[in-house]
Scaffold this active site. Structure first.
Site, PDB file in Angstrom:
ATOM      1  N   ASN A   9     -85.206  36.336  44.077  1.00  0.00           N
ATOM      2  CA  ASN A   9     -84.418  35.332  43.499  1.00  0.00           C
ATOM      3  C   ASN A   9     -84.793  35.773  41.998  1.00  0.00           C
ATOM      4  O   ASN A   9     -85.643  35.060  41.429  1.00  0.00           O
ATOM      5  CB  ASN A   9     -84.747  34.030  43.854  1.00  0.00           C
ATOM      6  N   LYS A  11     -83.480  34.417  39.446  1.00  0.00           N
ATOM      7  CA  LYS A  11     -82.960  33.264  38.418  1.00  0.00           C
ATOM      8  C   LYS A  11     -82.266  33.812  37.349  1.00  0.00           C
ATOM      9  O   LYS A  11     -81.386  34.709  37.682  1.00  0.00           O
ATOM     10  CB  LYS A  11     -84.308  32.640  38.112  1.00  0.00           C
ATOM     11  N   HIS A  95     -82.251  25.181  45.804  1.00  0.00           N
ATOM     12  CA  HIS A  95     -83.321  25.625  45.090  1.00  0.00           C
ATOM     13  C   HIS A  95     -83.945  24.406  44.332  1.00  0.00           C
ATOM     14  O   HIS A  95     -83.105  23.655  43.680  1.00  0.00           O
ATOM     15  CB  HIS A  95     -83.192  26.768  44.128  1.00  0.00           C
ATOM     16  N   GLU A  97     -85.146  24.001  41.377  1.00  0.00           N
ATOM     17  CA  GLU A  97     -84.602  24.146  40.185  1.00  0.00           C
ATOM     18  C   GLU A  97     -83.323  23.530  40.218  1.00  0.00           C
ATOM     19  O   GLU A  97     -82.781  22.614  39.304  1.00  0.00           O
ATOM     20  CB  GLU A  97     -84.539  25.416  39.461  1.00  0.00           C
ATOM     21  N   GLU A 167     -90.875  26.126  49.637  1.00  0.00           N
ATOM     22  CA  GLU A 167     -91.399  26.462  48.150  1.00  0.00           C
ATOM     23  C   GLU A 167     -92.116  25.305  47.632  1.00  0.00           C
ATOM     24  O   GLU A 167     -91.324  24.385  47.205  1.00  0.00           O
ATOM     25  CB  GLU A 167     -90.029  26.784  47.520  1.00  0.00           C
ATOM     26  N   GLY A 173     -93.768  29.870  39.722  1.00  0.00           N
ATOM     27  CA  GLY A 173     -93.537  30.264  38.365  1.00  0.00           C
ATOM     28  C   GLY A 173     -95.094  29.716  37.987  1.00  0.00           C
ATOM     29  O   GLY A 173     -95.344  29.797  36.492  1.00  0.00           O
ATOM     30  N   SER A 213     -95.219  31.934  43.584  1.00  0.00           N
ATOM     31  CA  SER A 213     -95.921  32.798  43.281  1.00  0.00           C
ATOM     32  C   SER A 213     -96.412  33.894  44.238  1.00  0.00           C
ATOM     33  O   SER A 213     -97.636  34.291  44.346  1.00  0.00           O
ATOM     34  CB  SER A 213     -97.195  32.237  42.530  1.00  0.00           C
ATOM     35  N   GLY A 234     -89.514  35.050  43.088  1.00  0.00           N
ATOM     36  CA  GLY A 234     -88.883  34.953  41.754  1.00  0.00           C
ATOM     37  C   GLY A 234     -89.614  36.062  40.880  1.00  0.00           C
ATOM     38  O   GLY A 234     -89.174  37.120  41.112  1.00  0.00           O
TER      39      GLY A 234
HETATM   40  O1  LIG Z   1     -88.727  29.814  42.768  1.00  0.00           O
HETATM   41  C1  LIG Z   1     -89.012  30.767  43.486  1.00  0.00           C
HETATM   42  C2  LIG Z   1     -88.512  31.822  44.207  1.00  0.00           C
HETATM   43  O2  LIG Z   1     -87.182  31.172  44.586  1.00  0.00           O
HETATM   44  C3  LIG Z   1     -90.595  31.291  43.409  1.00  0.00           C
HETATM   45  O3  LIG Z   1     -90.629  31.844  41.974  1.00  0.00           O
HETATM   46  P1  LIG Z   1     -91.912  32.501  41.574  1.00  0.00           P
HETATM   47  O4  LIG Z   1     -92.202  33.476  42.754  1.00  0.00           O
HETATM   48  O5  LIG Z   1     -91.971  32.992  40.103  1.00  0.00           O
HETATM   49  O6  LIG Z   1     -93.222  31.516  41.615  1.00  0.00           O
END
Ligand SMILES: O=C(CO)COP(=O)(O)O
Length: 253
Positions: A9, A11, A95, A97, A167, A173, A213, A234
């Protein structure tokens, strides 16, 4: 045996040139789709180019969101019809976010999941708890509720094709990963919820990814867990070498 799905992803990252370079770099080095599914979920402006570059390769292209209506007065939105026409095959839905920053509700997530199936797109439905919910021992209840609401009204055939991404919000992140056992515990609970809502066949068929992560250093341990069938990644999906390592790990599980 469920096939692992490793999905990046991106983003809101990369330029058009960087996106194309990434696809050119990885496309010939990925394992065959029969061994592991590999997907990149990219920003809308890169989708057409990425589909073109990865045609006849194992890499599938996904979107990170979409509207549930086919068309209409929804300024700034993108419809499932538009994604399908481009050759996109997956779409991330709900997601954290989008739920947090853009206030998406479980009801909207459910409408989007239905729209994905109506248009032949595979939904990757994201669920997960906040740190506050985890500390209050509300993780299972919260995640189970999100799963059940997201899948409401799907028939068994559709439900068994959903990909769920667990997640935990506190692990996204932050560099703070849920331990493999912690992640698996929630994924096992999700599978039980699917069994209750549908039946054992659906529960056995649904792929449940872990996200938060994930990186080459911890992916093997996560993927070796009984109820984890892939990863939604991510940061570590942005570099070609790192993404290739993650997909390779999925092949071995
Ligand atoms: O939100 C994520 C994937 O959708 C996870 O992000 P990270 O792998 O950067 O922690």
């Amino acid at each position: 045996m469920r096939k692992q799905v490793i999905a990046g992803n991106w983003k809101m990252n990369k330029t058009h040139t960087e996106a194309e370079d990434f696809a050119q770099t990885v496309k010939n080095d990925l394992p065959a789709a029969e061994q592991v599914e590999s997907v990149i979920c990219a920003p809308f402006p890169f989708l057409q180019k990425l589909v073109e570059v990865t045609k006849d390769t194992p890499l599938e292209i996904g979107a990170q969101n979409m509207h549930y209506e086919e068309k209409g007065a929804f300024t700034g939105e993108v419809s499932p019809v538009m994604l399908k026409e481009l050759g996109v095959t997956y779409v991330v839905i709900g997601h954290s976010e989008r739920r947090e920053i853009f206030k998406e509700t479980d009801e909207e997530v459910n409408k989007k999941v239905h729209a994905a199936f109506e248009h032949g797109l595979t939904p990757i439905v994201c669920v997960g708890e906040t740190l506050e919910q985890r500390e209050a021992n509300k993780t299972m209840e919260h995640v189970e509720g999100q799963v059940k609401e997201a899948l409401e009204g799907l028939n068994q055939q559709q439900a068994s094709k959903v990909i769920i991404a667990y997640e935990p919000i506190w692990a996204i992140g932050t560099g703070r990963t849920a331990s493999a056992e912690q992640a698996n515990e929630v994924c096992t609970h999700i599978r039980k919820a699917l069994q209750e809502k549908y039946n054992g066949d659906v529960a056995e068929a649904v792929r449940i990814q872990y996200g938060g992560s994930v990186k080459p250093a911890n992916v093997d341990e996560l993927l070796s867990q009984s109820d984890i069938d892939g990863a939604l990644v991510g940061g570590a999906s942005l570099e070609a070498a790192s993404f290739l390592k993650l997909v390779e790990a999925g092949k071995h599980e």
